[in-house]
Design an enzyme around this catalytic site. Sequence first.
Site, PDB file in Angstrom:
ATOM      1  CG  HIS A   1      54.967 -55.174 -39.800  1.00 15.83           C
ATOM      2  ND1 HIS A   1      53.557 -54.475 -39.674  1.00 15.83           N
ATOM      3  CD2 HIS A   1      55.833 -54.350 -40.539  1.00 15.83           C
ATOM      4  CE1 HIS A   1      53.762 -53.338 -40.433  1.00 15.83           C
ATOM      5  NE2 HIS A   1      55.085 -53.192 -40.890  1.00 15.83           N
TER       6      HIS A   1
ATOM      7  CD  GLU B   1      56.702 -51.520 -37.047  1.00 18.49           C
ATOM      8  OE1 GLU B   1      56.403 -51.238 -38.240  1.00 18.49           O
ATOM      9  OE2 GLU B   1      56.223 -52.723 -36.993  1.00 18.49           O
TER      10      GLU B   1
END
Length: 196
Positions: A101, A168
């Site tokens: 992430h 992302e």
Amino acid sequence: FIMTNKYMYFIANWKMYGNLSSLNTLDKVINFSKSKEIKKGRLIYCPPYTLIDAFSKKFSNCQIGIGGQNCHESDIYGAYTGSVNSRMLKNIGAQFVIIGHSENREQGENDKLINLKIKSALDAKLKVIFCIGETLSEKKKAHTILSKQIKIGLNGVRNRSNIFIAYEPIWSIGTGIIPKPKDLLKTVEFIKSKFK
């Protein structure tokens, strides 16, 4: 949000929010997960470590998946204060784990460490949500950055059937800058080409 040939996956990363009283808010989600509206979709909740066991029990009679938000790279137990490894996640009911992430990368997690975490998670029979993405300064060379993240992150990983890629674009998170659909489509096609 991740799309595969079979399902659309909606991943709820709860970050550092929630407590046991949060379980009371999940009944509507459970009912929704059983409705026809989400026939081609799957929900995955990734609460803090402290809630994984309780969420797992709450979701035992529906198709909602449970995941951890990260894991330690070691698949053996050891003196790693404050850390949770993939075997521990699996043991308390997790089926998935988010790895790579952008917030963790920002804290110093590099592609080699991410690779070790992915291998550990797969060894523990967890499905991996592998996050990749470029910063604003890297935007012009996005394909090079994404290629590097995929190549190093998945180095030595032969069976990739339990890996979901979550793209992302870091430059878009919280900035109000929304990627154009045609640019996203190009990037998604580029990522898919790395798995042929």
